[in-house]
Write a protein that holds these residues in place. Sequence first.
Motif, PDB file in Angstrom:
ATOM      1  N   SER A 256       1.014  -1.412   0.408  1.00 27.03           N
ATOM      2  CA  SER A 256       0.259  -0.032   0.254  1.00 27.03           C
ATOM      3  C   SER A 256       0.978   1.241  -0.335  1.00 27.03           C
ATOM      4  N   CYS A 257       2.387   1.322  -0.413  1.00 31.56           N
ATOM      5  CA  CYS A 257       3.257   1.696   0.359  1.00 31.56           C
ATOM      6  C   CYS A 257       3.383   2.167  -1.406  1.00 31.56           C
ATOM      7  N   PRO A 258       3.356   3.825  -2.537  1.00 35.95           N
ATOM      8  CA  PRO A 258       3.401   3.414  -3.722  1.00 35.95           C
ATOM      9  C   PRO A 258       4.559   4.251  -4.117  1.00 35.95           C
ATOM     10  N   THR A 259       5.490   5.262  -2.885  1.00 32.95           N
ATOM     11  CA  THR A 259       7.033   5.626  -3.628  1.00 32.95           C
ATOM     12  C   THR A 259       7.227   4.937  -3.418  1.00 32.95           C
ATOM     13  N   GLY A 260       8.129   3.746  -3.443  1.00 31.47           N
ATOM     14  CA  GLY A 260       9.127   2.684  -3.734  1.00 31.47           C
ATOM     15  C   GLY A 260      10.813   4.066  -3.208  1.00 31.47           C
ATOM     16  N   VAL A 261      10.506   4.121  -2.417  1.00 31.60           N
ATOM     17  CA  VAL A 261      11.414   4.778  -1.924  1.00 31.60           C
ATOM     18  C   VAL A 261      11.960   4.750  -0.257  1.00 31.60           C
ATOM     19  N   PHE A 262      12.650   4.385   0.126  1.00 34.15           N
ATOM     20  CA  PHE A 262      12.880   4.230   1.646  1.00 34.15           C
ATOM     21  C   PHE A 262      14.181   5.196   2.476  1.00 34.15           C
ATOM     22  N   LEU A 263      13.860   5.337   3.322  1.00 27.84           N
ATOM     23  CA  LEU A 263      14.948   5.834   4.081  1.00 27.84           C
ATOM     24  C   LEU A 263      15.494   4.665   5.148  1.00 27.84           C
ATOM     25  N   LEU A 264      17.110   4.859   5.042  1.00 26.79           N
ATOM     26  CA  LEU A 264      17.490   3.687   5.122  1.00 26.79           C
ATOM     27  C   LEU A 264      18.435   3.666   7.036  1.00 26.79           C
ATOM     28  N   ASP A 265      17.444   3.348   7.940  1.00 24.47           N
ATOM     29  CA  ASP A 265      17.282   4.283   9.338  1.00 24.47           C
ATOM     30  C   ASP A 265      18.848   2.971  10.304  1.00 24.47           C
ATOM     31  N   ILE A 266      20.017   2.981  10.299  1.00 25.21           N
ATOM     32  CA  ILE A 266      21.283   2.341  10.886  1.00 25.21           C
ATOM     33  C   ILE A 266      21.040   3.371  12.067  1.00 25.21           C
TER      34      ILE A 266
ATOM     35  N   ASN B 163      24.105  -0.356  14.582  1.00 27.29           N
ATOM     36  CA  ASN B 163      24.276  -1.404  13.267  1.00 27.29           C
ATOM     37  C   ASN B 163      23.105  -2.247  13.556  1.00 27.29           C
ATOM     38  N   GLU B 164      21.953  -1.481  12.920  1.00 23.87           N
ATOM     39  CA  GLU B 164      20.569  -2.537  12.895  1.00 23.87           C
ATOM     40  C   GLU B 164      20.173  -1.220  11.996  1.00 23.87           C
ATOM     41  N   LEU B 165      19.766  -1.828  10.801  1.00 17.34           N
ATOM     42  CA  LEU B 165      18.807  -1.313  10.039  1.00 17.34           C
ATOM     43  C   LEU B 165      17.918  -2.071   9.421  1.00 17.34           C
ATOM     44  N   LYS B 166      16.631  -0.596   8.981  1.00 17.76           N
ATOM     45  CA  LYS B 166      15.493   0.092   9.589  1.00 17.76           C
ATOM     46  C   LYS B 166      15.460   0.450   8.414  1.00 17.76           C
ATOM     47  N   MET B 167      13.885   0.282   7.814  1.00 19.43           N
ATOM     48  CA  MET B 167      13.504   0.929   6.043  1.00 19.43           C
ATOM     49  C   MET B 167      12.001   2.224   7.105  1.00 19.43           C
ATOM     50  N   LYS B 168      11.918   3.276   6.475  1.00 23.19           N
ATOM     51  CA  LYS B 168      10.872   4.287   6.778  1.00 23.19           C
ATOM     52  C   LYS B 168      10.975   4.109   4.932  1.00 23.19           C
ATOM     53  N   PRO B 169       9.556   4.483   4.707  1.00 23.88           N
ATOM     54  CA  PRO B 169       8.890   5.427   3.830  1.00 23.88           C
ATOM     55  C   PRO B 169       9.059   6.430   3.025  1.00 23.88           C
TER      56      PRO B 169
ATOM     57  N   LYS C  24      10.143  14.100   9.341  1.00 22.92           N
ATOM     58  CA  LYS C  24       9.678  13.798   7.423  1.00 22.92           C
ATOM     59  C   LYS C  24      10.051  14.895   6.192  1.00 22.92           C
ATOM     60  N   MET C  25      10.986  13.925   5.433  1.00 26.03           N
ATOM     61  CA  MET C  25      11.578  14.577   4.349  1.00 26.03           C
ATOM     62  C   MET C  25      10.875  14.457   3.408  1.00 26.03           C
ATOM     63  N   THR C  26      10.687  15.508   1.462  1.00 26.05           N
ATOM     64  CA  THR C  26       9.671  15.393   1.021  1.00 26.05           C
ATOM     65  C   THR C  26      10.551  15.402  -0.116  1.00 26.05           C
ATOM     66  N   PHE C  27       9.970  14.572  -1.283  1.00 25.21           N
ATOM     67  CA  PHE C  27      11.205  14.382  -2.254  1.00 25.21           C
ATOM     68  C   PHE C  27       9.440  15.346  -3.492  1.00 25.21           C
TER      69      PHE C  27
ATOM     70  N   ASP D 111       3.213   8.658  10.737  1.00 26.12           N
ATOM     71  CA  ASP D 111       2.544   7.213  10.624  1.00 26.12           C
ATOM     72  C   ASP D 111       4.150   6.129   9.158  1.00 26.12           C
ATOM     73  N   ALA D 112       4.899   7.242   9.776  1.00 23.22           N
ATOM     74  CA  ALA D 112       6.285   6.696   8.961  1.00 23.22           C
ATOM     75  C   ALA D 112       6.976   5.766   9.419  1.00 23.22           C
ATOM     76  N   ASP D 113       6.495   4.904  10.138  1.00 21.10           N
ATOM     77  CA  ASP D 113       6.319   4.011  10.761  1.00 21.10           C
ATOM     78  C   ASP D 113       8.133   3.312  10.891  1.00 21.10           C
ATOM     79  N   THR D 114       8.740   2.320  11.201  1.00 20.81           N
ATOM     80  CA  THR D 114      10.128   1.034  10.448  1.00 20.81           C
ATOM     81  C   THR D 114       9.414   0.418   9.711  1.00 20.81           C
ATOM     82  N   TYR D 115       9.595  -0.057   8.752  1.00 19.25           N
ATOM     83  CA  TYR D 115       8.721  -1.114   7.551  1.00 19.25           C
ATOM     84  C   TYR D 115       9.489  -2.334   8.474  1.00 19.25           C
TER      85      TYR D 115
END
Length: 528
Positions: free
Chosen positions: A40-50, A53-59, A119-122, A399-403
């Motif tokens: 349900s996330c149509p952006t296809g771009v994710f923030l790599l939150d490291i 030493n733990e990698l998480k992804m946020k839309p 939030k960062m908007t592109f 709502d931009a929780d870690t995926y």
Amino acid sequence: MSLQMVSTVSNSSLLQPGFSLLNFDGHVFFFGQKGWPKRSCPTGVFLLDIKQNELKMKPAFFSKDSCYLPPLRYPALCTLRSDAKADEYQYIIHGGKTPNNDLSDKIYFMSLVSKTSKKMTFQCIEKDLGGDVPEARYGHTINVVHSRGRSMSVLFGGRSYTPLAQRTTEKWNSVVDCVPSVFLIDFEFGCCTSYILPELQDGLSFHVSIARDDTIYILGGHSLQNNTRSPNLYKVKIDLPLGTPAVTCTILPGGVSVSSAIVTQISDTEFVLVGGYHSDNQKRLVCNTIVLEDSKIEIVESVSPEWTPDIKHCRTWFGCDMGKGSVLLGIPGANKQLSPDANYFYILRCKGAEEDKEEESITQICSQTSSEDPGDSTPFEDSEEFCFSAEANSFDADDADTYNEDDEEDESETGYWITCCASCNIDINTWVPFYSTELNKPAMILCSSGAGHWVHAQCMDLSETMLIRLSEANVKYFCNKHVDLNKGLQTPQKMVCLKKQPMKPLRKKKTMKLSTSAKKSFLRRLFE
């Protein structure tokens, strides 16, 4: 150099060979995953939150005036500044493999329009070109050169599908080297011009290109026609006078025979070459330092990190430049049968922590960094690309929780291998592709009834044309079970007819009866 393993939070399957990393203000964004997480996330771009030493992804978020940016693998990308010393920049993205395994010929400009703590908007804009437009391709590079106060983009290399007229049934989706032309693109006027240089005889893909001022250095690369990795080092110089540009090429000694290598910049004039392949089955575990000074280039072997046994013994590896002297490396999991999509990741830091505070230089880097044979990587799952339930701007910052894949629905009950209706005939053991856009899972479509539920497009008797039309239109769809409900909602309520009073019957006129003598008297007078 230091090598550190990164633990992922149940989402390593999203990072597949061919992905790209974008660096905006020190934040690293991932682009080009194999399918939509959460669907349900149509952006296809994710923030790599490291962190730790733990990698998480946020839309990520896109502005309302942005165009659709499909997830692309093996595209060419680089940064573009308004002038050589500007702080603000945007990314140029060209080509790559689309979700349907086609090749894109489009050019996108992606820039950061707003930034807050949450939030960062592109903004993404598609650019139109005229003139000698490059054909659709992947595994190529694009750079920006500056000469005499002017700037132009330079595109080179890559692979494309065999032309339709030359295809055969046995080799329908075979790829060939693109013609080794150098394309100069002027985005100010939207025109493109191709140049054929005698020094560039063979097509190259998955090479490395480094641009500085008015010069581009092309290193390595693989040629399908000869099945070789070029040992040549090409120096392409671009002169931009007010008239016609001048493009020259020189072959320099000291090249490196490698493909799919990664280049990261550690100072204004110093770069590090990491990874790649000597041959199809032999990784290149040696690192090199590349120094650019004035119009000279020097490539020397440097001290390599202490590779782990997993990296040494794996057949393939892939990764991408994270910026500021860091590289994200990935290797496939060992137990393919137990976890076929599992990947393990490392961060290679090529400079010390005290050097990380240096300002980002204006030098442009572009390299194709992933496994060069796309057939070895997990393909796009086309059916996951059909998204109807959300728009890119419908995600709030809160709502931009870690995926996390644990948040996904249980596919054993609500995923692909389900009984979606009474007549469902999809079986995991016997399923074969029904639509041409399917690869390894059946196409699904979301019924908008209530909270929504997924159904197989094949079971709903949808034609492929209708399926694609619905996915492009982003409209509500109702499955066979709920289509009557949908019609009931759209059909106007029946109007109560007014009762009409019946008309009264006409009264019969009374007639007088005449005697026989009277009738004879009447007839006699009538004929007299």
